[in-house]
Design a protein around this motif. Structure first.
Motif, PDB file in Angstrom:
ATOM      1  N   LYS A   1      -7.598  27.077 -30.830  1.00  0.00           N
ATOM      2  CA  LYS A   1      -6.957  26.768 -32.103  1.00  0.00           C
ATOM      3  C   LYS A   1      -7.755  27.333 -33.263  1.00  0.00           C
ATOM      4  N   LYS A   2      -9.020  27.341 -33.124  1.00  0.00           N
ATOM      5  CA  LYS A   2      -9.909  27.829 -34.187  1.00  0.00           C
ATOM      6  C   LYS A   2      -9.669  29.324 -34.441  1.00  0.00           C
ATOM      7  N   VAL A   3      -9.519  30.021 -33.349  1.00  0.00           N
ATOM      8  CA  VAL A   3      -9.325  31.471 -33.450  1.00  0.00           C
ATOM      9  C   VAL A   3      -7.983  31.764 -34.117  1.00  0.00           C
ATOM     10  N   ILE A   4      -6.943  31.019 -33.737  1.00  0.00           N
ATOM     11  CA  ILE A   4      -5.609  31.235 -34.319  1.00  0.00           C
ATOM     12  C   ILE A   4      -5.640  30.953 -35.818  1.00  0.00           C
ATOM     13  N   ILE A   5      -6.284  29.885 -36.186  1.00  0.00           N
ATOM     14  CA  ILE A   5      -6.369  29.540 -37.620  1.00  0.00           C
ATOM     15  C   ILE A   5      -7.117  30.647 -38.378  1.00  0.00           C
ATOM     16  N   PHE A   6      -8.186  31.121 -37.755  1.00  0.00           N
ATOM     17  CA  PHE A   6      -8.967  32.169 -38.397  1.00  0.00           C
ATOM     18  C   PHE A   6      -8.141  33.445 -38.572  1.00  0.00           C
TER      19      PHE A   6
ATOM     20  N   GLY B   1     -11.590  28.043 -42.336  1.00  0.00           N
ATOM     21  CA  GLY B   1     -11.786  28.293 -40.890  1.00  0.00           C
ATOM     22  C   GLY B   1     -12.955  27.494 -40.342  1.00  0.00           C
ATOM     23  N   ILE B   2     -14.052  27.480 -41.105  1.00  0.00           N
ATOM     24  CA  ILE B   2     -15.234  26.727 -40.651  1.00  0.00           C
ATOM     25  C   ILE B   2     -14.933  25.245 -40.630  1.00  0.00           C
ATOM     26  N   SER B   3     -14.239  24.750 -41.678  1.00  0.00           N
ATOM     27  CA  SER B   3     -13.910  23.314 -41.695  1.00  0.00           C
ATOM     28  C   SER B   3     -12.928  22.985 -40.584  1.00  0.00           C
ATOM     29  N   ASN B   4     -11.997  23.943 -40.322  1.00  0.00           N
ATOM     30  CA  ASN B   4     -11.075  23.729 -39.183  1.00  0.00           C
ATOM     31  C   ASN B   4     -11.834  23.721 -37.857  1.00  0.00           C
ATOM     32  N   ILE B   5     -12.800  24.658 -37.753  1.00  0.00           N
ATOM     33  CA  ILE B   5     -13.616  24.702 -36.531  1.00  0.00           C
ATOM     34  C   ILE B   5     -14.409  23.413 -36.393  1.00  0.00           C
ATOM     35  N   LYS B   6     -14.989  22.955 -37.510  1.00  0.00           N
ATOM     36  CA  LYS B   6     -15.747  21.697 -37.467  1.00  0.00           C
ATOM     37  C   LYS B   6     -14.842  20.525 -37.122  1.00  0.00           C
ATOM     38  N   ALA B   7     -13.654  20.504 -37.699  1.00  0.00           N
ATOM     39  CA  ALA B   7     -12.693  19.425 -37.411  1.00  0.00           C
ATOM     40  C   ALA B   7     -12.303  19.473 -35.936  1.00  0.00           C
ATOM     41  N   GLU B   8     -12.069  20.714 -35.455  1.00  0.00           N
ATOM     42  CA  GLU B   8     -11.721  20.850 -34.027  1.00  0.00           C
ATOM     43  C   GLU B   8     -12.886  20.408 -33.146  1.00  0.00           C
TER      44      GLU B   8
END
Length: 188
Positions: free
Chosen positions: A2-7, A38-45
């Motif tokens: 998911k992180k990659v897709i968001i990025f 992206g980083i906050s999404n990665i952190k959230a994930e």
């Protein structure tokens, strides 16, 4: 994933925004903002994944704890059953020992009574012999009197036979004299 897709989404959106943007500064600011998102999404994930893993670990710990409790309970139940079985075996063994001892005591009691009976029989025989010995003179006198009575009976029978013989002899002699006297007379 998911992180990659968001990025990538953020990266794809940024060229459209760049076309509209006038300056490089705004583009860099948008990249920086997308990177932050992206980083906050990665952190959230990552936080979400950590929570999932924590729930899985907690669930696994509960399962392990339940399994351990079940194993302990099963072990206690097996131990309790083993103790009950051992108690039954001990009780059965005690019962058999008590039965053997009772048989032994019965047999000993029987043997004691048998010896006592033999002893009493021998004592009676000894008393009988003692009484007989003490009254031996009486028995001797009785035996002598019995033999004397037999002798007297024999003597009486002999005397009676002798008397009958003598009486018969006297009768015959008398008859013989009477016949002689009858024949010796004149008128014969």
């Amino acid at each position: 994933m998911k992180k990659v897709i968001i990025f990538l989404c953020t990266f794809c959106i940024s060229p459209f925004s760049m076309a509209n943007a006038d300056t490089l500064q705004s583009q860099l600011s948008a990249i920086h903002q997308a990177e932050s998102i992206g980083i906050s999404n990665i952190k959230a994930e990552q936080i979400r994944q950590d929570k999932i893993e924590a729930r899985h670990r907690a669930k696994l710990a509960r399962i392990v704890s339940q399994k351990r409790k079940q194993a302990e309970q099963s072990a206690r139940l097996r131990h309790k059953k083993a103790l009950e079985k051992q108690k039954r075996l001990d009780a059965l063994h005690q019962e058999k020992v008590a039965e053997r001892l009772a048989d032994k005591y019965r047999d000993q009691e029987y043997q004691d009574k048998l010896r006592d009976l033999e002893f009493k029989s021998k004592m009676i025989a000894i008393q009988k012999e003692s009484a007989r010995a003490a009254r031996e003179n009486d028995f001797i006198d009785v035996e002598l009197n019995r033999q004397k009575a037999k002798t007297d009976i024999l003597q009486s029978e002999a005397d009676a036979t002798r008397n009958v013989s003598k009486g018969t002899q006297n009768l015959m002699e008398s008859e013989g004299r009477a016949k002689e006297d009858a024949n010796s007379g004149w008128f014969n």
